[in-house]
Design a protein around this motif. Structure first.
Motif, mmCIF file in Angstrom:
data_model
loop_
_atom_site.group_PDB
_atom_site.id
_atom_site.type_symbol
_atom_site.label_atom_id
_atom_site.label_comp_id
_atom_site.label_asym_id
_atom_site.label_seq_id
_atom_site.Cartn_x
_atom_site.Cartn_y
_atom_site.Cartn_z
ATOM 1 N N ILE A 54 0.858 -1.208 0.000
ATOM 2 C CA ILE A 54 0.000 0.000 0.000
ATOM 3 C C ILE A 54 0.886 1.247 0.000
ATOM 4 O O ILE A 54 0.648 2.205 -0.739
ATOM 5 N N LYS A 55 1.933 1.206 0.810
ATOM 6 C CA LYS A 55 2.869 2.337 0.875
ATOM 7 C C LYS A 55 3.516 2.557 -0.503
ATOM 8 O O LYS A 55 3.628 3.701 -0.973
ATOM 9 N N ALA A 56 3.889 1.473 -1.144
ATOM 10 C CA ALA A 56 4.522 1.590 -2.467
ATOM 11 C C ALA A 56 3.565 2.268 -3.455
ATOM 12 O O ALA A 56 3.971 3.145 -4.225
ATOM 13 N N ILE A 57 2.318 1.893 -3.415
ATOM 14 C CA ILE A 57 1.326 2.505 -4.318
ATOM 15 C C ILE A 57 1.207 3.994 -4.000
ATOM 16 O O ILE A 57 1.273 4.845 -4.892
ATOM 17 N N ASN A 58 1.059 4.299 -2.703
ATOM 18 C CA ASN A 58 0.863 5.705 -2.306
ATOM 19 C C ASN A 58 2.070 6.563 -2.638
ATOM 20 O O ASN A 58 1.950 7.753 -2.905
ATOM 21 N N GLU A 59 3.249 5.949 -2.632
ATOM 22 C CA GLU A 59 4.462 6.744 -2.909
ATOM 23 C C GLU A 59 4.822 6.747 -4.394
ATOM 24 O O GLU A 59 5.890 7.186 -4.789
ATOM 25 N N GLY A 60 3.944 6.224 -5.212
ATOM 26 C CA GLY A 60 4.166 6.311 -6.662
ATOM 27 C C GLY A 60 5.119 5.270 -7.209
ATOM 28 O O GLY A 60 5.673 5.423 -8.310
ATOM 29 N N ASP A 61 5.282 4.202 -6.461
ATOM 30 C CA ASP A 61 6.177 3.136 -6.919
ATOM 31 C C ASP A 61 5.396 2.267 -7.917
ATOM 32 O O ASP A 61 5.161 1.080 -7.698
ATOM 33 N N THR A 62 4.998 2.897 -8.999
ATOM 34 C CA THR A 62 4.028 2.265 -9.892
ATOM 35 C C THR A 62 4.496 2.254 -11.350
ATOM 36 O O THR A 62 3.701 2.158 -12.278
ATOM 37 N N LYS A 63 5.811 2.394 -11.499
ATOM 38 C CA LYS A 63 6.363 2.475 -12.864
ATOM 39 C C LYS A 63 7.112 1.184 -13.215
ATOM 40 O O LYS A 63 7.322 0.340 -12.378
ATOM 41 N N TYR A 64 7.540 1.090 -14.483
ATOM 42 C CA TYR A 64 8.418 -0.025 -14.856
ATOM 43 C C TYR A 64 9.597 -0.046 -13.882
ATOM 44 O O TYR A 64 10.050 1.014 -13.422
ATOM 45 N N THR A 65 10.109 -1.228 -13.634
ATOM 46 C CA THR A 65 11.327 -1.310 -12.812
ATOM 47 C C THR A 65 12.431 -1.901 -13.687
ATOM 48 O O THR A 65 12.193 -2.227 -14.850
ATOM 49 N N ALA A 66 13.607 -2.075 -13.093
ATOM 50 C CA ALA A 66 14.679 -2.785 -13.808
ATOM 51 C C ALA A 66 14.114 -4.142 -14.221
ATOM 52 O O ALA A 66 13.290 -4.720 -13.513
#
Ligand code: PMP
Ligand code: GLU
Length: 394
Positions: A54-66
């Motif tokens: 949930i924290k990842a979503i709220n902090e915008g960790d929602t992009k392509y990764t390596a």
């Protein structure tokens, strides 16, 4: 001309997934089915892991990764191997995929040429042979009998290695039997492998944490001379009750890891960013619940094995890991019961008593069936009563 590729025609859909889907359909049609077919923990994902997502979503960790994993997750995996297995890996020896299944699929696609052989001890997890076939390889199935504890012996291993052998797959604790290899058994297999310098080893450790009694988990990469040709696959699905998040990983030789990265860059790009953040918390966070859950699986195992051994015609060994048992139903097959095969047995059990299990032949050994006891004690009590009634009615 068929639109479907020749390579796809070599394989079948996953039987374990098929039975799980069948249970969904029967339930939707109003049937009171008890599903002992699905190989996934019934527990929920722990709260700290959900919060990390949930924290990842709220902090915008929602992009392509390596492509093959975020630096944070790879670091958590490196630390896990050091902490739990005393294995040293560098970051570029780690790959992360959408489940252990994708990591295995990538591995075979990246390494097999037409005709390359893969030694698969049976009973095996259903997907290994089909993944090998899809990649153009040749599964070399080695049957390991109940008398052998369903485990590969050094003698059989030695006999099954040919010039074309590329991989040996080891899965301990095993799906579908639940049995685990002891350190001594792995060392004895290693002696054979050390004599043949070319065979690579794929160790599927996904049930590492689901173990009972005094069983000590040992993985073949811990044998120093074999580490350079071992790919150790693991994941968060089973240990952390995260099957739906789809995160699996592997550690091994850099060449294989970068070949896997190439495939992934042209297929899924990367595993879900949110799931990766959750997996970091799974691996770095509090691990206490793993033992609590393993204890509750142990109670279920004891209950199920005891009930099965009290059913006339069925016998069941007590395994020391995973959440499966692999009972023998050979005495119930034949003219008297009109059940020819273990497939007949499980199909009739489903029709007559609404209990879903998987036939042993799907795992490469006839005359058995697999029960997944990753369900509530209440369900297990009902299911064992139904299986007993079914067998007694034959
Ligand atoms: N290996 C074995 C032996 C399994 O039982 C499973 C469960 N499907 C997997 C690998 C893959 O698990 P996942 O893709 O959920 O990580
Ligand atoms: N590993 C589980 C099983 O054997 C999940 C289904 C699958 O991926 O095969 O039932």
């Amino acid at each position: 001309m068929s639109i479907i590729s020749d390579s796809l025609k070599r394989i079948k859909p996953s039987p374990t997934i098929a039975v799980t889907q069948k249970v969904r359909e029967l339930r939707a049609a109003g049937k009171d089915v008890i599903g002992l077919g699905a190989g996934e923990p019934d527990f929920d994902t722990p709260e700290n892991i959900k919060q990390a997502a949930i924290k990842a979503i709220n902090e915008g960790d929602t992009k392509y990764t390596a492509v093959d994993g975020t630096p944070a997750l790879k670091k958590a995996i490196v630390d896990k191997f050091k902490r739990e297995n005393n294995l040293d890996y560098s970051i570029d020896q780690i790959t992360v995929g959408a489940g252990g299944k994708q990591v295995l699929y990538n591995t075979f696609s990246a390494t097999l040429n037409k005709g390359d052989e893969v030694i698969i001890p049976a009973p095996f997890w259903v997907s290994y042979p089909d993944m090998v076939l899809l990649a153009g390889g040749k599964p070399r199935i080695i049957k390991c009998t109940e008398e052998e504890g369903f485990k590969l012996t050094p003698k059989k291993l030695k006999k099954s290695i040919t010039k074309k052998t590329k991989w040996l797959i080891l899965n301990s604790p095993s799906n579908p039997t639940g049995v685990g290899y002891t350190k001594k058994e792995i060392q004895d297999l290693a002696k054979v492998l050390l004599k043949n310098k070319k065979v690579y080893i794929l160790s599927d450790d996904i049930y590492e944490h689901i173990k009972y009694d005094d069983f000590n988990f040992y993985t073949i990469a811990q044998i120093k001379k074999l580490k350079d040709r071992t790919l150790t696959m693991n994941g968060v699905s089973k240990s952390y009750a995260m099957t739906g998040w789809r995160i699996g990983y592997a550690a091994g030789p850099k060449g294989i890891i970068s070949a896997i990265r190439k495939i992934q860059s042209q297929s899924t790009s990367n595993p879900s960013s949110v799931s990766q953040a959750a997996a970091v918390e799974a691996l770095n966070g509090n691990q206490n619940f793993i033992h609590v859950r393993a204890n509750s699986f142990k109670d279920r195992r004891d209950f199920v094995v005891n009930c099965l051994n009290n059913i006339k015609g069925i016998s069941c060994k007590k395994p020391n890991g995973a959440f499966y048992v692999f009972p023998n139903c050979k005495k119930l097959l034949g003219k008297k019961t009109k059940l020819k095969t273990d497939t007949d047995f499980v199909q009739k059990l489903l029709i007559k008593q609404n209990v879903a299990t998987v036939q042993g032949s799907a795992f490469g050994l006839d005359g058995y069936f697999r029960i997944s006891y990753a369900t509530s004690m209440e369900n297990l009590k009902k299911a064992m009563g139904r299986i007993k009634s079914f067998c007694e009615s034959l």
